[in-house]
Design an enzyme around this catalytic site. Structure first.
Site, PDB file in Angstrom:
ATOM      1  N   SER A 135       0.806  -1.223   0.000  1.00 53.34           N
ATOM      2  CA  SER A 135       0.000   0.000   0.000  1.00 53.34           C
ATOM      3  C   SER A 135       0.837   1.270   0.000  1.00 53.34           C
ATOM      4  CB  SER A 135      -0.883  -0.013   1.254  1.00 53.34           C
ATOM      5  OG  SER A 135      -1.430   1.253   1.474  1.00 53.34           O
ATOM      6  N   GLU A 137       0.157   3.645   1.681  1.00 57.68           N
ATOM      7  CA  GLU A 137       0.224   4.088   3.083  1.00 57.68           C
ATOM      8  C   GLU A 137       1.626   3.867   3.661  1.00 57.68           C
ATOM      9  OE1 GLU A 137      -2.018   5.253   5.751  1.00 57.68           O
ATOM     10  OE2 GLU A 137      -2.878   6.117   3.951  1.00 57.68           O
ATOM     11  N   TYR A 158      -1.739  -0.034  10.560  1.00 56.41           N
ATOM     12  CA  TYR A 158      -1.981  -0.707   9.272  1.00 56.41           C
ATOM     13  C   TYR A 158      -0.763  -0.572   8.364  1.00 56.41           C
ATOM     14  CZ  TYR A 158      -3.718  -1.071   4.435  1.00 56.41           C
ATOM     15  OH  TYR A 158      -3.876  -1.386   3.104  1.00 56.41           O
TER      16      TYR A 158
HETATM   17  P1  NAP Z   1     -11.407  -4.726   1.355  1.00 51.83           P
HETATM   18  O1  NAP Z   1     -12.524  -4.398   0.433  1.00 51.83           O
HETATM   19  O2  NAP Z   1     -11.405  -4.232   2.745  1.00 51.83           O
HETATM   20  O3  NAP Z   1     -11.307  -6.347   1.392  1.00 51.83           O
HETATM   21  C1  NAP Z   1     -10.517  -6.988   2.337  1.00 51.83           C
HETATM   22  C2  NAP Z   1     -10.706  -8.490   2.179  1.00 51.83           C
HETATM   23  O4  NAP Z   1      -9.890  -9.172   3.154  1.00 51.83           O
HETATM   24  C3  NAP Z   1     -12.143  -8.976   2.425  1.00 51.83           C
HETATM   25  O5  NAP Z   1     -12.433 -10.003   1.514  1.00 51.83           O
HETATM   26  C4  NAP Z   1     -12.063  -9.534   3.836  1.00 51.83           C
HETATM   27  O6  NAP Z   1     -13.003 -10.544   4.091  1.00 51.83           O
HETATM   28  C5  NAP Z   1     -10.669 -10.152   3.789  1.00 51.83           C
HETATM   29  N1  NAP Z   1     -10.133 -10.443   5.120  1.00 51.83           N
HETATM   30  C6  NAP Z   1     -10.117  -9.628   6.214  1.00 51.83           C
HETATM   31  N2  NAP Z   1      -9.564 -10.268   7.263  1.00 51.83           N
HETATM   32  C7  NAP Z   1      -9.231 -11.510   6.826  1.00 51.83           C
HETATM   33  C8  NAP Z   1      -8.679 -12.649   7.438  1.00 51.83           C
HETATM   34  N3  NAP Z   1      -8.342 -12.660   8.751  1.00 51.83           N
HETATM   35  N4  NAP Z   1      -8.476 -13.766   6.699  1.00 51.83           N
HETATM   36  C9  NAP Z   1      -8.831 -13.776   5.398  1.00 51.83           C
HETATM   37  N5  NAP Z   1      -9.391 -12.747   4.753  1.00 51.83           N
HETATM   38  C10 NAP Z   1      -9.594 -11.613   5.465  1.00 51.83           C
HETATM   39  O7  NAP Z   1     -10.002  -4.311   0.720  1.00 51.83           O
HETATM   40  P2  NAP Z   1      -9.654  -3.897  -0.800  1.00 51.83           P
HETATM   41  O8  NAP Z   1      -9.875  -2.439  -0.966  1.00 51.83           O
HETATM   42  O9  NAP Z   1     -10.269  -4.866  -1.723  1.00 51.83           O
HETATM   43  O10 NAP Z   1      -8.069  -4.083  -0.795  1.00 51.83           O
HETATM   44  C11 NAP Z   1      -7.475  -5.333  -1.139  1.00 51.83           C
HETATM   45  C12 NAP Z   1      -6.071  -5.391  -0.567  1.00 51.83           C
HETATM   46  O11 NAP Z   1      -5.289  -4.333  -1.105  1.00 51.83           O
HETATM   47  C13 NAP Z   1      -5.993  -5.215   0.949  1.00 51.83           C
HETATM   48  O12 NAP Z   1      -4.908  -5.989   1.400  1.00 51.83           O
HETATM   49  C14 NAP Z   1      -5.686  -3.732   1.134  1.00 51.83           C
HETATM   50  O13 NAP Z   1      -5.033  -3.534   2.359  1.00 51.83           O
HETATM   51  C15 NAP Z   1      -4.779  -3.513  -0.066  1.00 51.83           C
HETATM   52  N6  NAP Z   1      -4.764  -2.144  -0.624  1.00 51.83           N
HETATM   53  C16 NAP Z   1      -5.932  -1.535  -0.959  1.00 51.83           C
HETATM   54  C17 NAP Z   1      -5.905  -0.286  -1.549  1.00 51.83           C
HETATM   55  C18 NAP Z   1      -7.178   0.411  -1.945  1.00 51.83           C
HETATM   56  O14 NAP Z   1      -7.114   1.629  -2.194  1.00 51.83           O
HETATM   57  N7  NAP Z   1      -8.289  -0.278  -2.074  1.00 51.83           N
HETATM   58  C19 NAP Z   1      -4.669   0.337  -1.808  1.00 51.83           C
HETATM   59  C20 NAP Z   1      -3.500  -0.336  -1.467  1.00 51.83           C
HETATM   60  C21 NAP Z   1      -3.547  -1.597  -0.894  1.00 51.83           C
HETATM   61  P3  NAP Z   1     -14.483 -10.190   4.691  1.00 51.83           P
HETATM   62  O15 NAP Z   1     -15.320  -9.844   3.492  1.00 51.83           O
HETATM   63  O16 NAP Z   1     -14.856 -11.456   5.352  1.00 51.83           O
HETATM   64  O17 NAP Z   1     -14.319  -9.019   5.627  1.00 51.83           O
HETATM   65  O1  G4F Z   2     -10.736   6.526   2.328  1.00 51.17           O
HETATM   66  P1  G4F Z   2      -9.780   6.457   3.441  1.00 51.17           P
HETATM   67  O2  G4F Z   2     -10.249   5.813   4.693  1.00 51.17           O
HETATM   68  O3  G4F Z   2      -8.491   5.722   2.850  1.00 51.17           O
HETATM   69  P2  G4F Z   2      -6.956   5.682   3.300  1.00 51.17           P
HETATM   70  O4  G4F Z   2      -6.781   5.958   4.739  1.00 51.17           O
HETATM   71  O5  G4F Z   2      -6.200   6.533   2.346  1.00 51.17           O
HETATM   72  O6  G4F Z   2      -6.622   4.134   3.074  1.00 51.17           O
HETATM   73  C1  G4F Z   2      -7.050   3.459   1.898  1.00 51.17           C
HETATM   74  O7  G4F Z   2      -6.050   3.574   0.910  1.00 51.17           O
HETATM   75  C2  G4F Z   2      -4.806   2.921   1.237  1.00 51.17           C
HETATM   76  C3  G4F Z   2      -3.850   3.165   0.068  1.00 51.17           C
HETATM   77  O8  G4F Z   2      -3.217   4.399   0.229  1.00 51.17           O
HETATM   78  C4  G4F Z   2      -5.054   1.471   1.463  1.00 51.17           C
HETATM   79  F1  G4F Z   2      -3.894   0.826   1.719  1.00 51.17           F
HETATM   80  C5  G4F Z   2      -6.031   1.272   2.607  1.00 51.17           C
HETATM   81  O9  G4F Z   2      -6.300  -0.111   2.758  1.00 51.17           O
HETATM   82  C6  G4F Z   2      -7.331   1.993   2.264  1.00 51.17           C
HETATM   83  O10 G4F Z   2      -7.909   1.353   1.170  1.00 51.17           O
HETATM   84  O11 G4F Z   2      -9.271   7.909   3.833  1.00 51.17           O
HETATM   85  C7  G4F Z   2      -8.729   8.801   2.879  1.00 51.17           C
HETATM   86  C8  G4F Z   2      -8.534  10.176   3.505  1.00 51.17           C
HETATM   87  C9  G4F Z   2      -7.786  10.137   4.843  1.00 51.17           C
HETATM   88  O12 G4F Z   2      -6.816  11.140   4.851  1.00 51.17           O
HETATM   89  C10 G4F Z   2      -8.850  10.442   5.867  1.00 51.17           C
HETATM   90  O13 G4F Z   2      -8.369  11.116   7.034  1.00 51.17           O
HETATM   91  O14 G4F Z   2      -9.802  10.740   3.791  1.00 51.17           O
HETATM   92  C11 G4F Z   2      -9.759  11.342   5.066  1.00 51.17           C
HETATM   93  N1  G4F Z   2     -11.126  11.430   5.590  1.00 51.17           N
HETATM   94  C12 G4F Z   2     -11.788  12.583   5.878  1.00 51.17           C
HETATM   95  N2  G4F Z   2     -13.007  12.308   6.363  1.00 51.17           N
HETATM   96  C13 G4F Z   2     -11.925  10.394   5.884  1.00 51.17           C
HETATM   97  C14 G4F Z   2     -13.119  10.951   6.382  1.00 51.17           C
HETATM   98  N3  G4F Z   2     -11.745   9.052   5.783  1.00 51.17           N
HETATM   99  C15 G4F Z   2     -12.768   8.243   6.159  1.00 51.17           C
HETATM  100  N4  G4F Z   2     -12.616   6.895   6.015  1.00 51.17           N
HETATM  101  N5  G4F Z   2     -13.963   8.742   6.659  1.00 51.17           N
HETATM  102  C16 G4F Z   2     -14.162  10.101   6.799  1.00 51.17           C
HETATM  103  O15 G4F Z   2     -15.224  10.534   7.253  1.00 51.17           O
END
Ligand code: NAP
Ligand code: G4F
Length: 340
Positions: A135, A137, A158
């Protein structure tokens, strides 16, 4: 026929990746997903894959296991003997990781190590390619733009756990010759994004306000900036990494950044609303340490993989708003129906 195993298949990315792999024909894929047991079913994002044509249905399978349970991972690996493993499972919410730091570290950090160990055992007898969902992050407070040479500075439990998992992935590649890739993906969104991430919270909230189902939207820090792309584009990059001759690490991003405030402006104005009339602040949505600006440099992904983001920022917001407006209209219709 190739066989892929996806952890996190019920999540946003897992569902798009499964859909993408099932759509390929050269080679065709059998897709296996790891799911956790829960008291009520949580398969909304992948249900449609069972209802596709019979051929795709027959190539799609789910198995119970958990990243916290090493024995379930090695049994599954032994049983399936996959060609490719995509580790997308995670407690992926940054704010929640401050409330549950140990659990998050266990699943995100040690969970990856448990899976890598299971892959390493299998890799003794066959080639298994491994993708780790790293990520942006991990860059945390490092100044933008962030690329492969940028030093990491994580700002949450995280992000620390993801960094641990990233280095374990790199080390398994270097120590054991595993074909292991770490994809450092910047934020990617879609209509399937979890409702508590900021983009989806905004598009759902704006649509419900438009339909008279909600009066205000309570948010945290509006000044944070993110490099937001479309999840459907990003899962292609994951697959491309595993199709290369050599394993490696990649940054996947659009190369553009926007503030949460800009996202609000674009989303609300699409519905002819002014976000300032509806948005309120609550510190409970802020984080003890924030990541102020993320802006990725995806040059290697462009040059080596030939990947680029196809959906731009306004199209992404529009796609999510249109989807959530339809949801809000259905909700309103169902409410009216109940009152009759
Ligand atoms: P998400 O929608 O939160 O999905 C997370 C998945 O992980 C769900 O299927 C969840 O299952 C499963 N999970 C949680 N705990 C688990 C456990 N103990 N054992 C097995 N499975 C488990 O996340 P996403 O946005 O698709 O992201 C996919 C991956 O990319 C994650 O690793 C996230 O950290 C990483 N990532 C995401 C972003 C982004 O912007 N989306 C960016 C960078 C990296 P349940 O449905 O049962 O909860
Ligand atoms: O949507 P967010 O919760 O995503 P964040 O923290 O960037 O993390 C996501 O992206 C990561 C990749 O860079 C992934 F690795 C991670 O698993 C996840 O998918 O928040 C985005 C921004 C933050 O700065 C937060 O402080 O939005 C700001 N924010 C402002 N108001 C809020 C809110 N975030 C959330 N969730 N809810 C609010 O009400």
């Amino acid at each position: 026929m190739k066989r892929a195993l996806i952890t996190g298949i019920s999540g946003q990315d897992g569902s798009y990746l499964a859909e993408f792999l099932l759509s390929l024909s050269q080679p065709a894929y059998e897709v296996h997903g790891l799911v956790r047991r829960s008291s009520s079913l949580n398969r909304q994002r992948i249900d449609h894959l069972f209802k596709r044509d019979q051929d795709a249905h027959d190539r799609f399978h789910l198995h119970y296991a958990d990243l916290a349970d090493a024995s379930s991972l090695s049994s599954l690996m032994e049983q399936l003997r996959p060609d490719e493993v995509y580790n997308l499972g995670a407690q992926s919410h940054v704010r929640v990781s401050f409330d549950q730091p140990l659990y998050t570290s266990d699943v995100v950090g040690l969970g990856t190590l448990r899976l890598l160990e299971a892959v390493r055992q299998l890799n003794r007898t066959q080639l298994v390619k491994f993708y780790q969902a790293s990520s942006s992050e991990m860059f945390g407070s490092a100044p933008p733009p962030q690329g492969l040479d940028t030093p990491f500075h994580p700002r949450s439990p995280y992000a620390c756990a993801k960094l641990y998992a990233h280095w374990q992935t790199v080390n398994y590649r270097e120590a054991y010759g595993l074909f292991a890739c770490s994809g450092i993906l910047f934020n990617h969104e879609s209509p399937r994004r979890g409702e508590s991430f900021v983009t989806r919270k905004v598009t759902l909230g704006a649509a419900r306000i438009k339909e008279g189902l909600q009066r205000k939207l309570v948010m945290g820090n509006l000044d944070a900036k993110r490099d937001w792309g479309f999840a459907g584009d990003y899962v292609r990059a994951m697959w491309m990494m595993l199709q290369q001759d050599e394993p490696g690490d990649y940054v996947v991003a659009t190369g553009e950044t926007h503030s949460v405030r800009e996202f609000l402006e674009v989303a609300f104005s699409y519905l002819d609303l002014d976000y300032r009339d509806y948005v309120e602040f609550d510190p409970k949505y802020t984080r003890p340490s924030e990541v102020d600006v993320l802006l990725g440099d995806p040059i290697k992904a462009r040059e080596v993989l030939g990947w680029r983001a196809e959906v731009d920022f306004p199209s992404l917001v529009q796609m999510m708003i249109e989807h959530d407006l339809e949801l809000a209209r259905r909700e309103k219709y169902a409410l009216g129906y109940q009152m009759v």
